[in-house]
Design an enzyme around this catalytic site. Structure first.
Site, mmCIF file in Angstrom:
data_model
loop_
_atom_site.group_PDB
_atom_site.id
_atom_site.type_symbol
_atom_site.label_atom_id
_atom_site.label_comp_id
_atom_site.label_asym_id
_atom_site.label_seq_id
_atom_site.Cartn_x
_atom_site.Cartn_y
_atom_site.Cartn_z
ATOM 1 N N ASN A 160 -10.497 7.469 -2.926
ATOM 2 C CA ASN A 160 -11.411 8.006 -1.923
ATOM 3 C C ASN A 160 -11.663 9.494 -2.143
ATOM 4 O O ASN A 160 -10.846 10.178 -2.746
ATOM 5 C CB ASN A 160 -10.818 7.784 -0.531
ATOM 6 N N CYS A 181 -13.998 -0.978 -3.422
ATOM 7 C CA CYS A 181 -13.216 -0.945 -2.187
ATOM 8 C C CYS A 181 -12.877 -2.382 -1.807
ATOM 9 O O CYS A 181 -13.670 -3.293 -2.022
ATOM 10 C CB CYS A 181 -14.017 -0.280 -1.066
ATOM 11 N N HIS A 182 -11.685 -2.573 -1.229
ATOM 12 C CA HIS A 182 -11.289 -3.931 -0.832
ATOM 13 C C HIS A 182 -11.492 -4.199 0.661
ATOM 14 O O HIS A 182 -11.079 -5.230 1.172
ATOM 15 C CB HIS A 182 -9.837 -4.212 -1.214
ATOM 16 N N HIS A 210 -16.905 2.040 3.608
ATOM 17 C CA HIS A 210 -16.232 2.207 4.894
ATOM 18 C C HIS A 210 -17.224 2.190 6.057
ATOM 19 O O HIS A 210 -16.920 2.700 7.131
ATOM 20 C CB HIS A 210 -15.379 3.476 4.932
ATOM 21 N N ASP A 267 -12.642 -1.308 6.958
ATOM 22 C CA ASP A 267 -12.391 0.064 7.402
ATOM 23 C C ASP A 267 -13.483 0.604 8.308
ATOM 24 O O ASP A 267 -13.290 1.643 8.950
ATOM 25 C CB ASP A 267 -12.233 0.986 6.188
#
Length: 475
Positions: A160, A181-182, A210, A267
């Site tokens: 990040n 990103c997961h 996110h 997120d």
């Protein structure tokens, strides 16, 4: 094939990716080389020992190479994974200590959870003095060296802030960067809670990193959002958080769904407005008994747990060197998996590009007209299909709601632009302007005081130089 991992001393993530390579038939070959690169010698050595043992246990001929030199890792690579969390080892044991120091200082000036906890960007340790200077700087350096040493390689940006870094590299470099990103895996928590078989769900998510939303949600050919409405009516009042990370079905997520018209995923739930984050009591109201992970109780616990896990893995590496009969897949099965992939998207992406194993992923790539009302060159998180010919974006159907665009995405995009403006202009006044727009700010003097205090910390010497600090005399 050569796969380079920058920041491989993190140990945990590196081993998961190595396990994925070793358990992917097309990649698990004698001519596949994984280069582990880190500046921390102890962690790099541990990661190297464990990786060699791990591929041996999996019966894979993949070759593991370690190096502390960035150029050696990058040169001739086909894929480069950047997972590094940079810090100055002269001052701190790890990057968490750096972030903790800045957060603690900012709280003394009235900024709960630090100045880097910003509306629509609340993820702890996501930023560092608003713009993640060390992280952006490192990624740009990697991209610059790729142009010279590995011009055809892909840069898989994992550390990040993925949004800011991927956008920055796209603007100033020819490097082929993709953001990973997961967080998208949050959809499976939704399916589980609603008791839906994932095979029967037709779904999409889209947005920015996110900040992604479940735009398409159909079950057995019918709109599945009424099933969520029913769950909210019958089950939400009884919902209990099972861990600080378990917030996908929280009151905050459902409140965001009611306002925006689509469910936030992963997120994104952490990245709402200050409505959910004013203090620990407020966080517990919206995220359950733990208050999520981004607070003064759970975040320090996580940092300590990660340090202990790292210590345990270093000790395990030492045991492996002394005793050949140690079995990683038995001692630490949550990391060293056998017969199971990690769930990360990196290796399916690599296998699709290298071996034409077509796969559906959710990646941070340039929009190119996919999401309406946003620039073509804006990096957005989108559903894509990947094969040997490249990345193919899905059509977004239905479109995101106007409220998501106007109240969430555009404000988050502007914050990204402010962050990059600060980084590239090197003008400390931009940091001031960002913080002046923070609802915790009560005066300009407060802004000046907290920024001065942070920049004057001993380990911020390079940051002071970047922003030409101390300032020239103000008018």
């Amino acid at each position: 094939m050569k796969i380079a991992m920058i920041g491989a001393g993190s140990v945990r993530f590196a081993q998961q990716i190595i396990g994925d390579v070793a358990q992917t038939e097309e990649l698990s070959k004698a001519d596949t080389f994984i280069y582990l690169m880190d500046i921390n010698e102890e962690r790099l050595n541990a990661s190297h020992v464990l990786a060699q043992k791990y591929v041996q246990e999996l019966g894979s001929p993949v070759k593991i190479v370690k190096t502390s030199q960035l150029d050696e890792a990058i040169e001739g690579a086909d894929f480069i994974i950047n997972t590094a969390y940079p810090y100055d080892p002269r001052y701190h044991e790890d990057g968490f200590q750096r972030w903790d120091s800045v957060t603690e200082l900012a709280e003394k000036y009235g900024y709960y959870r630090g100045i880097d906890s910003q509306e629509l960007s609340m993820v702890s340790t996501y930023s560092y003095v608003l713009v993640s200077y060390p992280d952006v700087k490192l990624a740009l350096e990697i991209a610059k060296r790729m142009e010279r040493l590995a011009p055809d390689a892909y840069l898989l940006q994992t550390a990040n802030p993925v949004f800011e870094i991927t956008q920055a590299v796209k603007r100033v470099s020819k490097a082929k960067i993709i953001g990973f990103c997961h967080g998208v895996a949050g959809v499976y928590e939704v399916f589980e809670r609603l008791k839906l078989d994932p095979k029967d769900v037709d779904w999409q998510v889209a947005g920015v990193n996110h900040g992604i939303w479940l735009n398409r949600f159909r079950y057995k050919g019918k709109d599945a959002y009424p099933l969520l409405d029913e769950w909210i009516e019958k089950e939400l009042a009884n919902w209990k958080s099972r861990s600080p990370w378990d917030i996908q079905m929280s009151p905050a997520a459902m409140d965001m769904y009611r306002f925006y018209g689509m469910l936030p995923i992963g997120d994104t739930v952490r990245n709402g407005t200050w409505k959910y984050h004013y203090n620990l009591e407020t966080k517990k109201k919206w995220f359950g008994e733990f208050g999520g992970i981004d607070n003064e109780v759970e975040r320090p616990k996580l940092h300590e747990m990660l340090r202990m896990a790292r210590k345990r893995l270093i000790e395990l590496a030492q045991r492996v060197q002394l005793h050949e009969n140690v079995k990683l897949t038995e001692e630490f099965p949550e990391i060293f998996r056998k017969g199971q992939m990690s769930g990360e998207q990196h290796i399916p992406f690599i296998n699709a590009i290298a071996n034409d194993k077509r796969v559906r992923l959710f990646l941070n790539v340039e929009n190119q007209g996919v999401l309406k009302d946003f620039p073509d060159d804006l990096v957005m998180e989108l559903p894509v299909w990947v094969d040997k010919s490249g990345i193919h974006r899905e059509k977004i159907e239905p479109d995101l709601t106007d409220r998501i665009k106007k109240f969430y995405l555009w404000p988050r995009i502007l914050r990204m632009e402010w962050n990059l403006e600060a980084f590239f202009s090197r003008d400390v006044r931009v940091l001031e302007e960002i913080l002046l727009r923070d609802p915790r700010t009560r005066s300009y003097e407060q802004v000046i005081a907290v920024i001065d205090a942070i920049l004057n910390l001993p380990f911020n010497e390079e940051l002071r130089e970047h922003y030409h600090f101390p300032r020239k005399k103000r008018v």
